[in-house]
Design a protein around this motif. Structure first.
Motif, PDB file in Angstrom:
ATOM      1  N   PRO A  96     -32.881 -68.660  -4.026  1.00 33.00           N
ATOM      2  CA  PRO A  96     -32.586 -69.887  -4.774  1.00 33.00           C
ATOM      3  C   PRO A  96     -33.871 -70.698  -4.990  1.00 33.00           C
ATOM      4  N   MET A  97     -34.035 -71.193  -6.216  1.00 35.00           N
ATOM      5  CA  MET A  97     -35.241 -71.973  -6.539  1.00 35.00           C
ATOM      6  C   MET A  97     -35.188 -73.362  -5.887  1.00 35.00           C
ATOM      7  N   ALA A  98     -36.296 -73.797  -5.311  1.00 33.23           N
ATOM      8  CA  ALA A  98     -36.403 -75.163  -4.767  1.00 33.23           C
ATOM      9  C   ALA A  98     -37.889 -75.494  -4.646  1.00 33.23           C
ATOM     10  N   ARG A  99     -38.330 -76.459  -5.429  1.00 32.02           N
ATOM     11  CA  ARG A  99     -39.756 -76.810  -5.391  1.00 32.02           C
ATOM     12  C   ARG A  99     -40.052 -77.722  -4.205  1.00 32.02           C
ATOM     13  N   LEU A 100     -41.272 -77.648  -3.698  1.00 30.97           N
ATOM     14  CA  LEU A 100     -41.688 -78.522  -2.599  1.00 30.97           C
ATOM     15  C   LEU A 100     -41.524 -79.974  -3.043  1.00 30.97           C
ATOM     16  N   GLY A 101     -41.055 -80.793  -2.144  1.00 33.55           N
ATOM     17  CA  GLY A 101     -40.774 -82.185  -2.501  1.00 33.55           C
ATOM     18  C   GLY A 101     -39.297 -82.384  -2.794  1.00 33.55           C
ATOM     19  N   GLU A 102     -38.711 -81.324  -3.352  1.00 41.06           N
ATOM     20  CA  GLU A 102     -37.257 -81.383  -3.613  1.00 41.06           C
ATOM     21  C   GLU A 102     -36.498 -80.530  -2.603  1.00 41.06           C
ATOM     22  N   MET A 103     -37.194 -79.532  -2.063  1.00 43.03           N
ATOM     23  CA  MET A 103     -36.546 -78.630  -1.094  1.00 43.03           C
ATOM     24  C   MET A 103     -36.152 -79.403   0.164  1.00 43.03           C
ATOM     25  N   THR A 104     -34.966 -79.112   0.663  1.00 34.96           N
ATOM     26  CA  THR A 104     -34.537 -79.745   1.919  1.00 34.96           C
ATOM     27  C   THR A 104     -34.771 -78.765   3.066  1.00 34.96           C
ATOM     28  N   LEU A 105     -34.717 -79.296   4.264  1.00 36.98           N
ATOM     29  CA  LEU A 105     -34.852 -78.439   5.452  1.00 36.98           C
ATOM     30  C   LEU A 105     -33.741 -77.397   5.456  1.00 36.98           C
ATOM     31  N   SER A 106     -32.577 -77.812   4.983  1.00 38.53           N
ATOM     32  CA  SER A 106     -31.452 -76.885   4.960  1.00 38.53           C
ATOM     33  C   SER A 106     -31.687 -75.747   3.946  1.00 38.53           C
ATOM     34  N   ASP A 107     -32.320 -76.059   2.789  1.00 43.99           N
ATOM     35  CA  ASP A 107     -32.694 -74.996   1.832  1.00 43.99           C
ATOM     36  C   ASP A 107     -33.636 -73.998   2.517  1.00 43.99           C
ATOM     37  N   TRP A 108     -34.657 -74.562   3.158  1.00 43.15           N
ATOM     38  CA  TRP A 108     -35.689 -73.736   3.815  1.00 43.15           C
ATOM     39  C   TRP A 108     -35.058 -72.841   4.888  1.00 43.15           C
ATOM     40  N   GLU A 109     -34.277 -73.467   5.748  1.00 43.14           N
ATOM     41  CA  GLU A 109     -33.701 -72.716   6.865  1.00 43.14           C
ATOM     42  C   GLU A 109     -32.680 -71.694   6.378  1.00 43.14           C
ATOM     43  N   GLY A 110     -31.969 -72.020   5.293  1.00 43.59           N
ATOM     44  CA  GLY A 110     -30.978 -71.070   4.769  1.00 43.59           C
ATOM     45  C   GLY A 110     -31.634 -69.777   4.303  1.00 43.59           C
ATOM     46  N   VAL A 111     -32.745 -69.900   3.599  1.00 46.91           N
ATOM     47  CA  VAL A 111     -33.438 -68.707   3.091  1.00 46.91           C
ATOM     48  C   VAL A 111     -34.075 -67.917   4.234  1.00 46.91           C
ATOM     49  N   LEU A 112     -34.732 -68.627   5.136  1.00 42.47           N
ATOM     50  CA  LEU A 112     -35.344 -67.935   6.285  1.00 42.47           C
ATOM     51  C   LEU A 112     -34.294 -67.241   7.137  1.00 42.47           C
ATOM     52  N   ARG A 113     -33.166 -67.904   7.295  1.00 42.61           N
ATOM     53  CA  ARG A 113     -32.085 -67.390   8.158  1.00 42.61           C
ATOM     54  C   ARG A 113     -31.515 -66.086   7.571  1.00 42.61           C
ATOM     55  N   THR A 114     -31.301 -66.060   6.254  1.00 41.64           N
ATOM     56  CA  THR A 114     -30.765 -64.830   5.645  1.00 41.64           C
ATOM     57  C   THR A 114     -31.845 -63.749   5.555  1.00 41.64           C
ATOM     58  N   ASN A 115     -32.983 -64.092   4.982  1.00 43.23           N
ATOM     59  CA  ASN A 115     -33.960 -63.051   4.639  1.00 43.23           C
ATOM     60  C   ASN A 115     -34.737 -62.539   5.848  1.00 43.23           C
ATOM     61  N   LEU A 116     -35.121 -63.444   6.744  1.00 45.45           N
ATOM     62  CA  LEU A 116     -35.980 -63.017   7.861  1.00 45.45           C
ATOM     63  C   LEU A 116     -35.166 -62.814   9.139  1.00 45.45           C
ATOM     64  N   LEU A 154     -40.480 -70.954  -4.970  1.00 45.07           N
ATOM     65  CA  LEU A 154     -39.933 -69.985  -4.002  1.00 45.07           C
ATOM     66  C   LEU A 154     -40.791 -69.919  -2.733  1.00 45.07           C
ATOM     67  N   SER A 155     -41.306 -71.070  -2.281  1.00 44.13           N
ATOM     68  CA  SER A 155     -42.173 -71.027  -1.087  1.00 44.13           C
ATOM     69  C   SER A 155     -41.405 -70.547   0.139  1.00 44.13           C
ATOM     70  N   HIS A 156     -40.134 -70.942   0.250  1.00 44.39           N
ATOM     71  CA  HIS A 156     -39.322 -70.500   1.395  1.00 44.39           C
ATOM     72  C   HIS A 156     -39.095 -68.982   1.323  1.00 44.39           C
ATOM     73  N   TYR A 157     -38.802 -68.514   0.108  1.00 40.79           N
ATOM     74  CA  TYR A 157     -38.575 -67.071  -0.105  1.00 40.79           C
ATOM     75  C   TYR A 157     -39.856 -66.274   0.194  1.00 40.79           C
ATOM     76  N   CYS A 158     -40.982 -66.761  -0.362  1.00 42.00           N
ATOM     77  CA  CYS A 158     -42.256 -66.051  -0.155  1.00 42.00           C
ATOM     78  C   CYS A 158     -42.598 -65.990   1.337  1.00 42.00           C
ATOM     79  N   ALA A 159     -42.346 -67.083   2.060  1.00 38.39           N
ATOM     80  CA  ALA A 159     -42.602 -67.090   3.507  1.00 38.39           C
ATOM     81  C   ALA A 159     -41.721 -66.063   4.208  1.00 38.39           C
ATOM     82  N   SER A 160     -40.468 -65.971   3.771  1.00 38.44           N
ATOM     83  CA  SER A 160     -39.542 -65.033   4.424  1.00 38.44           C
ATOM     84  C   SER A 160     -39.955 -63.583   4.160  1.00 38.44           C
TER      85      SER A 160
END
Ligand code: NAP
Length: 257
Positions: A96-116, A154-160
């Protein structure tokens, strides 16, 4: 020509759609018994039925890969239906797309939690069975985005996806003595339901950036997975195969030729 892997039990996470569905279909065509995993049971069941209608062997199982209990039940189901686990394709992922500044912790954790975390949990749950075979195979579907390139939003996705590769190297080392190999595929842009959702503008821009002139097919990824799962790939571990139609090659648009 690779030796037959008919009869082997394969767990494919995120197999109700897209790349995972393609991997499941291609392994089933080679005579493997496939467990189709996704959160939505009806979608997973539909994908399994399609395989069975073509004469293959597949069962559906509903699990969220970020839920440890569900993923452990997934491994139990694979053993119950198919007598063990020879191959795990850890493919489930979201972008899911989310740019820095708009991304929430929950967006970040959701992507990391599924992908990584989901990759770790899937490996952890299937490990006893993969070790038992003495030739277990773990194939992680990472991405070029993160390990090599990046996409804005996709910074959260790229990190994952980069994180999956760190995990893969340590896991490959730890599991080598058990004869379990751990490798990853780095897809470029592959035509899937998920990528369709990014819109026609994204798809036409990406197609223009691919030297082979098309988005990849799910079969392009499945065939690389098939090789990594083969007996012939037994001496390959901790490695990555990029399947991107040459997308990483040009230094600039002018270099496309
Ligand atoms: P997709 O078309 O959106 O399909 C995703 C699949 O994963 C669906 O079956 C979905 O089913 C399942 N899924 C999502 N979250 C899940 C969760 N928490 N637990 C279990 N299953 C889950 O995606 P795709 O494009 O095929 O991508 C698959 C993988 O390839 C991802 O890891 C992605 O990062 C990677 N990849 C894709 C591309 C590409 O161009 N398509 C490029 C590079 C890497 P439910 O919604 O029912 O759970």
């Amino acid at each position: 020509m690779l030796k037959s892997i008919a009869g082997r039990s394969v767990v494919v996470t995120g197999a109700s759609k897209g790349i995972g569905k393609g991997i499941a279909r291609v392994f089933a065509e080679k005579g493997c018994k496939v467990l189709i995993v996704g959160r939505n049971y009806d979608d997973a069941q539909r994908a399994a039925l399609e395989i069975c209608e073509r004469g293959g062997t597949a069962m559906a199982f509903a699990a969220d890969v970020s839920d440890q209990r569900a993923v452990r039940e997934m491994a139990v189901a694979a053993c119950k239906y198919h007598g063990g686990i020879d191959i795990l394709c850890a493919n489930a992922g979201v972008y899911p797309m989310a740019r820095l500044g708009e991304m929430t912790l929950s967006d970040w954790e959701g992507v990391l939690r599924t992908n990584l975390t989901g990759t770790y949990l899937s490996v952890d749950a299937c490990l006893p069975e993969l070790k038992r075979t003495g030739r277990g195979r773990i194939i992680i579907i990472s991405s070029i985005s993160g390990p090599v390139t990046a996409i804005s939003g996709l910074s959260h996705y790229c990190a994952s996806k980069a994180g999956q590769l760190g995990f893969l190297r340590a896991a490959a080392l730890e599991l080598a003595s058990a004869g379990v190999t751990v490798n990853a595929i780095l897809p470029g842009n592959i035509a899937t339901e998920g990528v369709d959702g990014l819109g026609p503008e994204y798809i036409s821009q990406m197609t223009a950036a691919i030297p082979l002139g098309r988005l990849g097919s799910v079969e392009d990824i499945a065939h690389a997975a098939l090789f990594l799962a083969s007996d012939e790939a037994a001496y390959i571990t901790g490695q990555t195969i990029t399947v991107d139609g040459g997308q990483l090659l040009p230094e600039s648009k002018m270099a496309m030729g």
